[in-house]
Motif scaffolding. Structure first.
Motif, PDB file in Angstrom:
ATOM      1  N   LEU A 134      54.392   3.149   1.675  1.00 43.67           N
ATOM      2  CA  LEU A 134      53.373   2.558   2.540  1.00 43.67           C
ATOM      3  C   LEU A 134      52.693   3.634   3.388  1.00 43.67           C
ATOM      4  N   VAL A 135      51.400   3.816   3.178  1.00 43.29           N
ATOM      5  CA  VAL A 135      50.632   4.760   3.992  1.00 43.29           C
ATOM      6  C   VAL A 135      50.272   4.050   5.294  1.00 43.29           C
ATOM      7  N   LEU A 136      50.708   4.621   6.397  1.00 41.30           N
ATOM      8  CA  LEU A 136      50.480   4.045   7.716  1.00 41.30           C
ATOM      9  C   LEU A 136      49.088   4.437   8.181  1.00 41.30           C
ATOM     10  N   GLY A 137      48.241   3.444   8.390  1.00 43.90           N
ATOM     11  CA  GLY A 137      46.848   3.696   8.749  1.00 43.90           C
ATOM     12  C   GLY A 137      46.688   4.587   9.965  1.00 43.90           C
ATOM     13  N   ALA A 138      47.515   4.373  10.970  1.00 37.86           N
ATOM     14  CA  ALA A 138      47.406   5.149  12.204  1.00 37.86           C
ATOM     15  C   ALA A 138      47.766   6.620  12.005  1.00 37.86           C
ATOM     16  N   LEU A 139      48.578   6.902  10.977  1.00 41.38           N
ATOM     17  CA  LEU A 139      49.038   8.281  10.756  1.00 41.38           C
ATOM     18  C   LEU A 139      48.420   8.920   9.521  1.00 41.38           C
ATOM     19  N   GLY A 140      47.873   8.109   8.632  1.00 43.19           N
ATOM     20  CA  GLY A 140      47.254   8.639   7.418  1.00 43.19           C
ATOM     21  C   GLY A 140      48.240   9.195   6.410  1.00 43.19           C
ATOM     22  N   ARG A 141      49.490   8.768   6.511  1.00 39.26           N
ATOM     23  CA  ARG A 141      50.541   9.233   5.594  1.00 39.26           C
ATOM     24  C   ARG A 141      51.700   8.255   5.646  1.00 39.26           C
ATOM     25  N   THR A 142      52.665   8.442   4.753  1.00 44.89           N
ATOM     26  CA  THR A 142      53.841   7.572   4.765  1.00 44.89           C
ATOM     27  C   THR A 142      54.761   7.978   5.909  1.00 44.89           C
ATOM     28  N   TRP A 155      57.750   4.821  14.060  1.00 45.23           N
ATOM     29  CA  TRP A 155      58.291   3.468  14.143  1.00 45.23           C
ATOM     30  C   TRP A 155      57.223   2.480  14.626  1.00 45.23           C
ATOM     31  N   LEU A 156      56.513   2.849  15.679  1.00 45.55           N
ATOM     32  CA  LEU A 156      55.488   1.952  16.213  1.00 45.55           C
ATOM     33  C   LEU A 156      54.337   1.759  15.231  1.00 45.55           C
ATOM     34  N   ALA A 157      53.962   2.813  14.511  1.00 45.41           N
ATOM     35  CA  ALA A 157      52.909   2.690  13.495  1.00 45.41           C
ATOM     36  C   ALA A 157      53.368   1.774  12.357  1.00 45.41           C
ATOM     37  N   LEU A 158      54.626   1.908  11.958  1.00 43.53           N
ATOM     38  CA  LEU A 158      55.175   1.053  10.904  1.00 43.53           C
ATOM     39  C   LEU A 158      55.224  -0.404  11.376  1.00 43.53           C
ATOM     40  N   CYS A 159      55.624  -0.605  12.624  1.00 41.14           N
ATOM     41  CA  CYS A 159      55.651  -1.962  13.183  1.00 41.14           C
ATOM     42  C   CYS A 159      54.253  -2.569  13.221  1.00 41.14           C
ATOM     43  N   ASP A 160      53.269  -1.793  13.633  1.00 44.51           N
ATOM     44  CA  ASP A 160      51.892  -2.290  13.659  1.00 44.51           C
ATOM     45  C   ASP A 160      51.421  -2.661  12.254  1.00 44.51           C
ATOM     46  N   GLU A 161      51.687  -1.791  11.311  1.00 40.28           N
ATOM     47  CA  GLU A 161      51.224  -1.988   9.931  1.00 40.28           C
ATOM     48  C   GLU A 161      51.856  -3.229   9.288  1.00 40.28           C
TER      49      GLU A 161
END
Length: 73
Positions: A25-33, A48-54
């Motif tokens: 899963l590419v995290l939109g906020a980070l632009g990478r997995t 963790w927070l980016a994954l939770c948001d996604e």
């Protein structure tokens, strides 16, 4: 949050999907997995927070996860 706490939190929250989410899963906020972000030095809490948001994890399940219970003496 440490790397081990992040991985424990992901496993606790997502169970059998944890490996796929951190690898694919590419995290939109980070632009990478999540794993690419860890390797790039992004702080585990931010991942963790980016994954939770996604994945739309509710706010009440985002904080304090991944930590081990204190040892009893």
């Amino acid at each position: 949050m440490r790397r081990s706490e992040l991985l424990r939190a992901v496993d606790d929250e997502f169970g059998g999907r944890a490996t796929a989410l951190t690898h694919d899963l590419v995290l939109g906020a980070l632009g990478r997995t999540a794993l690419e972000a860890l390797d790039a030095g992004v702080p585990p809490r931010e991942i963790w927070l980016a994954l939770c948001d996604e994945t739309e994890v509710p706010a009440q399940r985002r904080y304090g996860v991944g930590q081990l219970e204190p040892r009893r003496r």
